[in-house]
Motif scaffolding. Structure first.
Motif, PDB file in Angstrom:
ATOM      1  N   GLY A   1     -47.162  20.220  59.521  1.00  0.00           N
ATOM      2  CA  GLY A   1     -48.446  19.609  59.164  1.00  0.00           C
ATOM      3  C   GLY A   1     -49.080  18.907  60.337  1.00  0.00           C
ATOM      4  N   HIS A   2     -48.250  17.926  61.071  1.00  0.00           N
ATOM      5  CA  HIS A   2     -48.682  17.261  61.997  1.00  0.00           C
ATOM      6  C   HIS A   2     -49.208  18.050  63.341  1.00  0.00           C
TER       7      HIS A   2
ATOM      8  N   ILE B   1     -37.241  10.758  63.058  1.00  0.00           N
ATOM      9  CA  ILE B   1     -38.223  11.866  63.573  1.00  0.00           C
ATOM     10  C   ILE B   1     -39.653  11.575  62.960  1.00  0.00           C
ATOM     11  N   LYS B   2     -39.832  11.441  61.728  1.00  0.00           N
ATOM     12  CA  LYS B   2     -41.096  11.142  61.146  1.00  0.00           C
ATOM     13  C   LYS B   2     -41.901  10.048  61.751  1.00  0.00           C
ATOM     14  N   ARG B   3     -40.963   8.779  61.894  1.00  0.00           N
ATOM     15  CA  ARG B   3     -41.740   7.689  62.352  1.00  0.00           C
ATOM     16  C   ARG B   3     -42.138   7.848  63.683  1.00  0.00           C
ATOM     17  N   HIS B   4     -41.342   8.651  64.557  1.00  0.00           N
ATOM     18  CA  HIS B   4     -41.780   8.731  65.760  1.00  0.00           C
ATOM     19  C   HIS B   4     -43.120   9.548  66.032  1.00  0.00           C
ATOM     20  N   TYR B   5     -43.067  10.660  65.505  1.00  0.00           N
ATOM     21  CA  TYR B   5     -44.232  11.523  65.801  1.00  0.00           C
ATOM     22  C   TYR B   5     -45.548  10.853  64.875  1.00  0.00           C
TER      23      TYR B   5
ATOM     24  N   THR C   1     -46.181   7.113  66.679  1.00  0.00           N
ATOM     25  CA  THR C   1     -46.548   7.271  68.092  1.00  0.00           C
ATOM     26  C   THR C   1     -47.685   8.107  68.552  1.00  0.00           C
ATOM     27  N   GLN C   2     -47.718   9.189  67.878  1.00  0.00           N
ATOM     28  CA  GLN C   2     -48.897  10.215  68.425  1.00  0.00           C
ATOM     29  C   GLN C   2     -50.118  10.023  67.506  1.00  0.00           C
ATOM     30  N   ARG C   3     -50.829   8.667  67.851  1.00  0.00           N
ATOM     31  CA  ARG C   3     -51.974   8.485  67.223  1.00  0.00           C
ATOM     32  C   ARG C   3     -53.391   9.329  67.660  1.00  0.00           C
ATOM     33  N   ASN C   4     -53.058  10.156  68.819  1.00  0.00           N
ATOM     34  CA  ASN C   4     -54.123  11.240  69.239  1.00  0.00           C
ATOM     35  C   ASN C   4     -54.116  12.154  68.171  1.00  0.00           C
ATOM     36  N   VAL C   5     -53.143  12.360  67.393  1.00  0.00           N
ATOM     37  CA  VAL C   5     -52.889  13.379  66.505  1.00  0.00           C
ATOM     38  C   VAL C   5     -53.052  12.840  65.185  1.00  0.00           C
ATOM     39  N   ASN C   6     -52.691  11.720  64.801  1.00  0.00           N
ATOM     40  CA  ASN C   6     -52.462  11.094  63.474  1.00  0.00           C
ATOM     41  C   ASN C   6     -53.072   9.642  63.818  1.00  0.00           C
ATOM     42  N   PRO C   7     -54.510   9.284  64.029  1.00  0.00           N
ATOM     43  CA  PRO C   7     -54.851   8.168  64.324  1.00  0.00           C
ATOM     44  C   PRO C   7     -54.592   6.873  63.385  1.00  0.00           C
ATOM     45  N   SER C   8     -54.130   7.281  62.120  1.00  0.00           N
ATOM     46  CA  SER C   8     -53.949   6.030  61.200  1.00  0.00           C
ATOM     47  C   SER C   8     -52.561   5.585  61.224  1.00  0.00           C
ATOM     48  N   GLY C   9     -51.565   6.294  61.914  1.00  0.00           N
ATOM     49  CA  GLY C   9     -50.128   6.075  62.024  1.00  0.00           C
ATOM     50  C   GLY C   9     -49.427   6.060  60.610  1.00  0.00           C
TER      51      GLY C   9
ATOM     52  N   VAL D   1     -47.256   7.408  57.840  1.00  0.00           N
ATOM     53  CA  VAL D   1     -46.125   8.330  57.636  1.00  0.00           C
ATOM     54  C   VAL D   1     -45.866   8.861  56.347  1.00  0.00           C
ATOM     55  N   PRO D   2     -45.980  10.098  56.240  1.00  0.00           N
ATOM     56  CA  PRO D   2     -45.997  10.866  54.988  1.00  0.00           C
ATOM     57  C   PRO D   2     -44.648  10.683  54.290  1.00  0.00           C
ATOM     58  N   LYS D   3     -44.712  10.758  52.926  1.00  0.00           N
ATOM     59  CA  LYS D   3     -43.364  10.457  52.310  1.00  0.00           C
ATOM     60  C   LYS D   3     -42.629  11.805  52.159  1.00  0.00           C
ATOM     61  N   GLY D   4     -43.381  12.876  52.142  1.00  0.00           N
ATOM     62  CA  GLY D   4     -42.528  14.234  52.069  1.00  0.00           C
ATOM     63  C   GLY D   4     -42.485  14.831  53.289  1.00  0.00           C
ATOM     64  N   PRO D   5     -41.943  16.128  53.446  1.00  0.00           N
ATOM     65  CA  PRO D   5     -41.546  16.754  52.345  1.00  0.00           C
ATOM     66  C   PRO D   5     -40.307  16.589  51.748  1.00  0.00           C
ATOM     67  N   LEU D   6     -39.950  16.593  50.375  1.00  0.00           N
ATOM     68  CA  LEU D   6     -38.614  16.585  49.909  1.00  0.00           C
ATOM     69  C   LEU D   6     -37.977  17.843  49.885  1.00  0.00           C
ATOM     70  N   ILE D   7     -36.859  17.754  50.892  1.00  0.00           N
ATOM     71  CA  ILE D   7     -36.093  19.133  51.140  1.00  0.00           C
ATOM     72  C   ILE D   7     -34.773  18.800  51.256  1.00  0.00           C
TER      73      ILE D   7
END
Length: 306
Positions: free
Chosen positions: A232-233, A269-273, A276-284, A286-292
């Protein structure tokens, strides 16, 4: 050129600045010695993740000590949760500048600090793992696996080049592309390689048969992050890892090995990406999923080498 600079919309990764070698015979000036070197890593970083896997697989935890940085990186770069007791640094940047006061690139992990000379030996992530595999052999415990067997090295190196170009770095080439053509090129190459690997793993447990090799170590960190982040990211959403029966079973098989599973921290892993990467995810956000369920049973051990 930094990791964020582009050529025709294509992502170009920064060249590694520190490329000295640690050698078994000390001919490089950096002899392989127990307790001398400090490996600086982040659980979030895929390049650092592979070094932690190899250090654990080879039984080198008491030989090469470890420092882990916080997964959230800001404008100052990677930081230690507390001042590192061995190097005295609060930020990885301090180690880079202590080694080269004129350094102006990005401060990356993994990197290896020499406690004797108090400088960085290497941040050359493609070779840190093979260095551990080939130069620290005097310190390997009985029964340690041969992750880089001499007779397979040409084949391993060839497959590693493909995995790096189209998968490990390929997801970044897709995620940081700034033109449609650059994105399409990266994504098509990524999934073409996934298709090839899916076929390769149909008749063999690991990439080179019945034993884990350096190639498996290099592929796994990207697979571990794929559905959680890259799908997704980084817009690598043609298919999910879980859509590939062989690749997904293979990834879970590796995850079941403590050296792989114990070094996989999905929260970091999820918190970092996403933070940190606000150029890709400006809001910051962190999604709950995916549930794997990475512990879902798989029968990869039943496969022969093929």
């Amino acid at each position: 050129m930094t990791t964020r600079e582009m050529t025709d919309g294509r992502f170009v990764r920064q060249a590694n600045r520190f490329t000295d070698k640690i050698t078994a015979d000390g001919s490089s000036g950096y002899p392989a010695e127990s307790g001398r070197y400090r490996l600086i890593v982040s659980y979030a970083c895929p390049w650092a993740h592979r070094t932690m896997i190899v250090r654990s697989l080879l039984g080198l935890k008491e030989v090469i000590n470890l420092a882990v940085v916080d997964p959230i990186r800001d404008e100052k770069g990677w930081r230690f949760p507390d001042r590192d007791p061995v190097t005295g640094a609060s930020f990885v940047s301090e180690l880079y500048l202590a080694s080269d006061p004129e350094y102006q690139g990005r401060y990356t992990v993994p990197c290896v600090w020499d406690t004797r000379t108090r400088r960085l030996v290497t941040n050359d992530f493609p070779f840190i793992t093979t260095m551990m595999e080939t130069e620290f052999t005097d310190y390997l415990p009985t029964g340690a696996p041969d992750l880089y067997p001499v007779e397979l090295r040409p084949e391993i190196d060839g497959l590693n080049e493909l995995i790096y170009a189209t998968v490990n770095n390929g997801v970044y080439r897709a995620g940081f592309a700034t033109s449609q053509g650059a994105y399409d090129e990266a994504v098509e190459a990524l999934f073409a390689t996934f298709d090839r690997l899916e076929e390769r793993l149909a008749g063999r447990r690991y990439l080179f048969g019945d034993a884990v090799t350096e190639s498996d170590v290099r592929l796994y960190p990207t697979l571990a992050r794929f559905d959680a982040v890259y799908n997704g990211h980084f817009k690598c959403n043609v298919r999910r890892l879980t859509d590939y029966p062989n690749l997904w079973g293979y990834a879970r098989d590796l995850f079941s090995i403590p050296a792989f599973g114990d070094t996989t921290d999905f929260d970091q892993i999820k918190r970092h990406y996403y933070i940190t990467q606000r150029n890709v995810n400006p809001s910051g956000v962190v999604p709950k999923g995916p549930l794997i369920d990475w512990s879902e049973p798989q029968d990869r051990a039943a496969l022969t080498s093929g």
